[in-house]
Design an enzyme around this catalytic site. Sequence first.
Site, PDB file in Angstrom:
ATOM      1  NE  ARG A  50      -2.708   1.043   3.385  1.00  0.00           N
ATOM      2  CZ  ARG A  50      -3.460   0.972   4.674  1.00  0.00           C
ATOM      3  NH1 ARG A  50      -4.723   0.783   4.458  1.00  0.00           N
ATOM      4  NH2 ARG A  50      -2.802   0.913   5.631  1.00  0.00           N
ATOM      5  CE  LYS A 149      -2.645   5.218   6.041  1.00  0.00           C
ATOM      6  NZ  LYS A 149      -3.569   4.797   7.350  1.00  0.00           N
ATOM      7  CD  GLU A 182     -11.495   7.046   6.257  1.00  0.00           C
ATOM      8  OE1 GLU A 182     -11.538   5.899   5.935  1.00  0.00           O
ATOM      9  OE2 GLU A 182     -10.828   7.892   6.130  1.00  0.00           O
TER      10      GLU A 182
END
Length: 290
Positions: A50, A149, A182
């Site tokens: 990721r 991220k 989220e």
Amino acid sequence: MKVYIDGQLVDKSEAKISVFDHGLLYGDGIFEGIRIYNGRIFELDAHIKRLEDSARAICLELPMSLEEISQATVDTVAANGLRDGYIRLVVTRGAGGLGLNPYLCEKASVIIIADTIKLYPEEFYQNGLDIITCATRRPTPASLSPQVKSLNYLNNVMAKIEAIQAGTLEALMLNEQGYVAECTGDNVFVVRDGVIFTPSISAGALDGITRRTIMKLAVESGYEVREVYMSRYEIFTADECFLTGTAAEVIPVVSLDKRTIGSGQPGEITRELIAKYRALVAESGTPVGV
């Protein structure tokens, strides 16, 4: 404590980056949060993959191979003698000029921190969290994919401030259309009539590694799992609700915006998944050798 910076393990007091680093100046970089359980790094390969995906998405050239980053992560954990803890793996754009141009940054920097963490007190895992819906919205995917991220977490920080000012530890974030995305650092799940639902990643949710793990455990346990567009109504009227995240693990939610969820206590399926997750992480992962 030893911190890894660009090929060296240095004492915490000596861990420094340039004030011209674009990670500091502009939030220009990426990160991964990774857990250590019982002397093993959980899902290390998935986290490193990721990290690579995030780097590609923002045109950031990793200065090390994925194998070298993985080994540096293991070495950092071993150097700190950790059997249980948390890793923050950071890649910044590196030092450059005061302008935005990232191509003036000669080389990216890799920073690895391994320490202990406790995101929520144990009582909340037993009794559940009360959360609110914050006014701060999840950024639109048209500006930056929620799958990246990024070091720029100011949006999440502002949402966390709202939660704390309201007397809670966590806040629900909606997307621009008003659908559930989220929480400030965790994915959201609800249970209704024995079926488990979670917001689709196309609604702005991060495709969390703990999220994926829980979905897999749930299916293996015989539950149906659906990714959907979810409104607050689905949470208000759910039988159970819980959050997942690398740092948070799996934690129950018992109310949203003063509306009690289900019985007001952590639900049976939530407790089952917490137990299965804890059993899995206790025996899975990349050995550290400490």
